[in-house]
Design an enzyme around this catalytic site. Structure first.
Site, short mmCIF file in Angstrom:
data_model
loop_
_atom_site.label_atom_id
_atom_site.label_comp_id
_atom_site.label_asym_id
_atom_site.label_seq_id
_atom_site.Cartn_x
_atom_site.Cartn_y
_atom_site.Cartn_z
N LYS A 1 34.91 37.83 47.21
CA LYS A 1 34.02 37.88 45.68
C LYS A 1 33.16 38.80 46.70
O LYS A 1 33.03 38.65 47.74
CB LYS A 1 33.75 36.29 45.52
N ASP B 1 33.76 40.12 36.91
CA ASP B 1 33.28 39.01 36.95
C ASP B 1 31.53 39.65 35.87
O ASP B 1 31.56 40.24 35.11
CB ASP B 1 32.54 38.66 38.68
N LYS C 1 42.73 30.55 43.22
CA LYS C 1 43.18 30.68 42.16
C LYS C 1 43.93 31.41 42.24
O LYS C 1 45.08 31.65 41.64
CB LYS C 1 42.00 31.48 41.02
N SER D 1 44.65 41.44 36.44
CA SER D 1 44.19 42.35 37.67
C SER D 1 45.86 42.83 38.43
O SER D 1 46.02 44.06 39.05
CB SER D 1 43.67 42.08 38.72
N GLN E 1 38.10 31.89 44.69
CA GLN E 1 39.78 32.75 44.65
C GLN E 1 40.28 32.47 45.12
O GLN E 1 41.94 32.91 44.52
CB GLN E 1 39.18 33.61 44.51
#
Ligand code: GLU
Length: 445
Positions: free
Chosen positions: A126, A166, A114, A377, A111
């Site tokens: 996460k 998720d 990303k 988001s 993440q």
């Protein structure tokens, strides 16, 4: 792998025993970063890699709740706040029986890169739980979410850490989580969670964003070879939110999606998957893919087996990690595969990635190709911060711009480092350099 990086990687593996997926994600990134450290010795002097692999904070907590029969159930909750160099920790929550610390750390590590690639001001994190929502009533899911948030609320916030969905966490769960956060804190803090309902601070396009974004990214890859989605034969794995929206977008661009799957089997529909029926079964009825067969005569359902047995020119793995192995990759390549766009996180094993790259397949790794979800988001956070809500068309336009931007940045970085078309290299280096620069600028923290 560069020897200097290999030594650091070995220490990371030894410090985190038994976390196979985390080891895999770290190794895959380190393999790309040798040339960056030749150009930037300051990253080694600043111990950037050592710091990057050690989460800023890791929270593990008990989640007690009572099921409908009144029995007490105990699950384990996680939030790994990995890196906040570029913004508040940002990343989803996964509720699935396979969730453990190693899984959450692999997801959180991915993440970071990303989120950096999106160009938005978001760090990486996460979380999740080994809670299995399957077969649970709405009331049980609500009680679980309330208990989960009763611990999590003290660690998160608009400027601290912003969870989202998720696997196993969608609009329903985000609703229960938000309600409990509001109740405990006495604050209507919209920006604390994303993936909210549209009437209470959510963003249009957020539900579609990951699947749409994956197809937009894959379309950009195809364009570099003078191709498009029009006329492609596509296979998608999974049948959750990411898969459904990837199917819808690919078919809107003229492709025929002939197969998709769930954990029990897959369906084949040579005429193209009926997305409305799929949404009805999976999203409205929360049923299994098997039920498709009895509702549409063109569909055949195959129990067990692998959806990758079905030939495709474009493969979109949208289920889960390590779902596509080296043998499946080799079979797809033999049967005319052109491109792979990963809607899931790390769905291809390292052997599969090697097969795709050796065969010259257009391969878009998850941390680039599925960034549309978290990017949207961040758009939701923007709307919350300005107390505004944007139209579907405007938000989709922003998503498209972001995905094309990520594609182009990965491609340009791969060119710059002498390996044109290598999106793995482009994504890893592109994401890393941004985070590393910010970490050095902020001192030894
Ligand atoms: N779970 C998604 C991902 O893997 C989205 C995270 C978010 O929206 O924060 O990127």
């Amino acid at each position: 792998m560069d020897a200097r990086l290999e030594a650091i990687r070995d220490t990371v593996l030894a410090r985190n025993p038994g976390e196979g997926e985390f080891h895999q994600a770290v190794t895959e990134v380190f393999e790309s970063l040798g040339p960056v450290h030749d150009r930037h010795p300051e990253f080694l002097e600043g111990a950037v890699l050592e710091r990057l692999c050690e989460p800023e904070r890791q929270i593990i907590f008990r989640v007690p709740w009572a099921d409908d029969a009144g029995r007490f159930q105990i699950n384990r909750g996680f939030r790994v706040e990995f890196n906040s160099a570029l913004g508040p920790f940002k990343g989803g929550l996964r509720f699935h029986p396979s969730v453990n610390l190693g899984i959450v750390k692999f997801l959180g590590f991915e993440q970071i890169f990303k989120n950096a690639l999106t160009g938005m001001p978001i760090g990486g994190g996460k979380g999740g739980s080994d809670f299995d929502p399957r077969g649970r009533s709405d009331a049980e899911v609500m009680r679980f979410c309330q208990s989960f948030m009763t611990e999590l609320y003290r660690h998160i916030g608009e400027y601290t850490d912003v969870p989202a969905g998720d696997i196993g966490v969608g609009g329903r769960e985000i609703g229960y989580l938000f309600g409990q956060y509001k109740r405990i804190t006495n604050r209507y803090e919209s920006g604390v969670l994303t993936g909210k309902g549209i009437s209470w601070g959510g963003s249009l396009v957020r539900p579609e964003a990951t699947g749409y974004g994956t197809v937009i990214f894959a379309a950009e890859m195809l364009k570099t070879r003078g191709q498009s989605f029009d006329g492609q034969r596509v296979v998608v794995s999974g049948s959750g939110n990411v898969a459904i929206n990837a199917i819808a977008k690919a078919q809107s661009l003229g492709a025929t999606v002939v197969a998709c799957s769930d954990s029990s089997g897959y369906i084949v529909d040579e005429a193209g998957i009926d997305v409305a029926l799929l949404r009805q079964i999976k999203e409205v009825e929360r049923g299994r893919l098997k039920e498709h067969e009895t509702r549409r005569s063109a569909v055949s359902y195959v129990e067990g087996g692998s959806v990758w047995d079905i030939d495709a020119t474009v493969a979109l793995p949208c289920a889960t990690q390590n779902e596509l192995d080296g043998d499946a990759a080799a079979r797809l390549v033999r049967n005319g595969l052109l491109a792979v766009g990963e809607g899931a996180n790390m769905p291809s094993t390292r052997a599969a990635v090697a097969v795709f790259q050796e065969a010259g397949i257009l391969y878009g790794p998850g941390k680039a190709a599925n960034a549309g979800g978290v990017a949207t988001s961040a758009l939701e956070m923007q709307q919350n911060a300005s107390r505004d809500s944007w139209s579907f068309a405007h938000t989709e336009e922003r998503l498209t711009e972001i995905m094309v931007g990520i594609h182009d940045r990965c491609a340009a970085t791969a060119d710059e480092y002498g390996d044109p078309g290598n999106y793995v290299l482009g994504a890893n280096i592109g994401g890393f350099v941004k985070v590393a620069d910010a970490m050095l600028a902020q001192g030894l923290i």
